[in-house]
Design an enzyme around this catalytic site. Structure first.
Site, PDB file in Angstrom:
ATOM      1  N   GLU A 129      22.475 -11.681   6.284  1.00  0.00           N
ATOM      2  CA  GLU A 129      22.052 -10.632   7.083  1.00  0.00           C
ATOM      3  C   GLU A 129      22.776  -9.619   6.870  1.00  0.00           C
ATOM      4  O   GLU A 129      22.022  -8.204   7.974  1.00  0.00           O
ATOM      5  CB  GLU A 129      22.491 -11.270   8.226  1.00  0.00           C
ATOM      6  CG  GLU A 129      23.876 -11.736   8.129  1.00  0.00           C
ATOM      7  CD  GLU A 129      23.999 -12.584  10.153  1.00  0.00           C
ATOM      8  OE1 GLU A 129      23.742 -12.625  10.629  1.00  0.00           O
ATOM      9  OE2 GLU A 129      25.091 -13.140  10.015  1.00  0.00           O
ATOM     10  N   CYS A 139      18.391 -19.353   9.812  1.00  0.00           N
ATOM     11  CA  CYS A 139      18.512 -19.531  11.254  1.00  0.00           C
ATOM     12  C   CYS A 139      18.411 -18.335  11.981  1.00  0.00           C
ATOM     13  O   CYS A 139      18.837 -18.389  13.295  1.00  0.00           O
ATOM     14  CB  CYS A 139      19.744 -20.067  11.330  1.00  0.00           C
ATOM     15  SG  CYS A 139      21.633 -18.955  10.620  1.00  0.00           S
TER      16      CYS A 139
HETATM   17  C1  PEP Z   1      20.681 -14.308  12.603  1.00  0.00           C
HETATM   18  O1  PEP Z   1      21.481 -12.181  12.907  1.00  0.00           O
HETATM   19  O2  PEP Z   1      19.685 -14.041  12.414  1.00  0.00           O
HETATM   20  C2  PEP Z   1      21.752 -15.072  13.494  1.00  0.00           C
HETATM   21  C3  PEP Z   1      21.296 -16.619  13.625  1.00  0.00           C
HETATM   22  O3  PEP Z   1      22.933 -14.406  14.272  1.00  0.00           O
HETATM   23  P1  PEP Z   1      23.002 -13.893  15.925  1.00  0.00           P
HETATM   24  O4  PEP Z   1      21.681 -13.373  16.503  1.00  0.00           O
HETATM   25  O5  PEP Z   1      24.082 -15.228  16.076  1.00  0.00           O
HETATM   26  O6  PEP Z   1      23.409 -13.240  15.347  1.00  0.00           O
HETATM   27 MG    MG Z   2      22.982 -12.067  12.868  1.00  0.00          MG
END
Ligand code: PEP
Ligand code: MG
Length: 587
Positions: free
Chosen positions: A440, A511
């Site tokens: 990310e 995800c």
């Molecule tokens: C994302 O950053 O895409 C992720 C799935 O994590 P979060 O939304 O919890 O930061």
């Molecule tokens: Mg995230």
């Protein structure tokens, strides 16, 4: 009485929980307590203070009995909310400040408490962190409860609902939502709140359509107004005219028909026409969401956001509590795997007991894996709990916000220490539990080949990857038009990551929210994603498109998508392809 205001007023907010409902407005804020300040004669000060203490005691008793009711009705999952409220009641600042105002200013207890609340509110409103700022509303809810006791009023606004009611409120606490009867309350709309607010999270997990962040909706609606809540589009229509009403009735029927149709796909394999299988999994925050993942045909959990267990409470969950929660999720989901993400707090998610400093740039600050590595005891406690849960089914662990190889190596050393501690204590766990990382950050994309050598899988978190790659704050509604999943930089990043994973023989998942957008499926399939994890209701929608695609056509579509210069170009190409190839799959 319904409002005389003009018909068909449309309000735009944030769709926090999907679905369309039509009901009668019930304005919770109309019942807000009105406090009048009066002077108390010196001789009555002591009894005024006693009256305040009585009201506190009664509030405590009520909360304890509510806690009992909720645990009987819905289990223990959300009880931390009530615990937070009980702790606020015990807060000495709240009590001493109020008592000293009664004594020194000689004002009535209600007014003194109200002034104290004002002080607390100013304090919370001055906080930059969105999550923490929202906790100010917990104090307000608790104080209202005490005020009502002093004024002899009732609290159970939501329990009293009759018929099909849409609750309209300035803000709702999760305990308000947990009290409601799902048969009667069909939707929520609130002035405050974003996608991360407790209201949004709890309403999603209870599958009650909700629109939040409407800013001034409470001032625009009166009890009895007919109201439409479109949680899919984040729209609210107050006093719909006949035509809109009919339109929405049709939308609703169609939506519900489609949902039922989608559910028929539940047991069909998630595979392309040429037999390529993709694992479609669910994202969960709470254990209560697991049945919904199963109902929608999810083949496991691709992202369990464990931080939800740590938020909104003043003490950290210990190893036992974590173990029990993780083990129960794993047991419920077996034989499918559960992918547990280690703590991702910091940034916009606040944990009271960690005493994190204010940061100038929290999104770039001490969050996620950085925090876990900085607090090895906290991290190892969580790792031991996860390892212990691994004997109840298939568990995979992964680390958020990795930006370099060093972080993975450090995390793996601590994981090994946690394993050794369990071995020493003869506690069983899965020695072969897979280890992954979230991709990310742009640096993780650029060195994806190096990272792939260190782990068993990647999972791309597009919510953050887009934020960091395009330098667009994901929580800033003014920049939402620039938050583009189809931006060529994002698509190229996805290709780099998928290729790097496959070159190293590991699998690649996604995800972030992008994975749950059915129209993006052909691109993600064509780029080679092995697994997609999303909210429960998206699973059959994505599966439907998947079952109409072939691997080769998706590959050529992805290649074509990569040739465009702007997200708009990619989007119109994609739309035309979807219309011609999968037309009846569009929602
Ligand atoms: C994302 O950053 O895409 C992720 C799935 O994590 P979060 O939304 O919890 O930061
Ligand atoms: Mg995230």
């Amino acid at each position: 009485m319904a409002s005389e205001k003009s018909k068909n007023r449309i309000f735009r907010g944030i769709g926090a929980s999907p679905g369309i409902v039509i009901g009668e407005a019930r304005v919770a804020d109309r019942n807000r307590v009105v406090v009048v300040e009066t002077t108390v004669p010196a001789a009555e000060i002591a009894s005024e203070i006693e009256r305040f203490h009585d009201a506190l005691r009664k509030a405590k008793e009520d909360l304890l009995s509510l806690k009992e009711q909720i645990s009987r009705k819905r289990g223990t999952e959300h009880l931390y909310v009530i615990d937070t409220h009980l702790m606020i009641l015990d807060d000495t600042m709240l009590t001493t400040e109020t008592v000293s105002l009664i004594e020194q200013e000689r004002i009535n207890a209600e007014a003194a408490l109200h002034r104290t609340l004002k002080k607390f509110k100013e304090f919370f409103e001055g906080i930059e962190d969105e999550y923490l700022r929202e906790r100010g509303s917990d104090v307000e809810t608790v104080v209202e409860r005490v005020l009502r006791n002093m004024l002899g009023q009732r609290h159970e606004i939501l329990c009293e609902a009759e018929g099909r009611v849409v609750i309209v409120a300035h803000d709702l606490s999760p305990s308000d939502i947990l009290q409601i009867d799902k048969e009667k309350v069909v939707g929520f709309v609130t002035d405050l709140g974003g996608k991360t607010s407790h209201t949004a999270i709890v309403s999603r997990s209870l599958e009650i359509p909700a629109v939040v962040g409407l800013e001034k909706i409470t001032g625009e609606v009166v009890d009895g107004d007919p109201i439409i809540v479109d949680g899919n589009k984040g729209l609210v229509v107050v006093n719909p005219d006949e035509e809109t009403f009919r339109d929405y009735l049709q939308h609703k029927q169609y939506y519900e028909y489609r949902e039922k149709e989608f559910l028929k796909l539940k047991d069909l394999p998630a595979e392309t026409v040429d037999g390529q299988r993709i694992a479609l999994k669910g994202n969960v925050e709470f254990i209560e969401e697991v049945p919904s993942i199963k109902k929608h045909g999810g083949e496991g959990i691709g992202l369990y956001r464990t931080e939800m267990l740590f938020l909104g409470r003043s003490t950290l969950p210990d190893e036992e509590e974590q173990f029990r929660t993780y083990a129960e999720i794993v047991r419920q989901m077996a034989p499918y795997p559960v992918t547990i993400r280690t703590l991702d707090v910091g940034g916009d998610k606040f944990v009271a007991d960690l005493n994190l400093d204010d940061e100038l740039n929290p999104a770039l600050g001490l969050r996620a894996i950085r925090l876990s590595l900085r607090c090895p005891d906290l991290f190892k406690t969580q790792l031991r709990a996860i390892l212990r849960a691994s004997t109840f089914g298939t568990v995979r662990v992964f680390f958020p916000m990795i930006s370099g190889v060093g972080e993975i190596r450090s995390a793996k050393i601590l994981l090994e220490e946690a394993k050794q501690e369990l071995r020493d204590a003869s506690v069983p766990f899965d020695e072969n539990m897979e280890i992954g990382i979230m991709i990310e950050t742009p640096s993780a994309v650029i060195i994806a080949d190096l990272l792939a050598r260190e782990v068993d899988f990647f999972s791309v978190g597009t919510n953050d990857l887009i934020q960091y790659s395009l330098a667009i704050d994901r929580t800033n509604e003014h920049l939402s038009h620039l938050y583009e999943p189809l931006h060529p930089a994002v698509l190229r990043s996805l290709k780099i990551v998928a290729d790097a994973a496959h070159n190293e023989g590991i699998y690649v998942s996604m995800c972030g929210e992008m994975a749950g957008e059915p129209n993006y499926l052909p691109i993600l399939l064509g780029l080679g994603f092995d697994e997609l994890s999303m909210n429960a209701v998206s699973i059959p929608k994505v599966k439907r498109i998947l079952r109409r695609c072939s691997r080769s056509e998706a590959e050529s579509l992805a290649q074509q998508a990569l040739s465009f210069s702007t997200a708009t170009e990619v989007d119109s190409y994609l739309q035309s392809q979807i219309v011609t190839r999968f037309s009846d799959s569009i929602d």
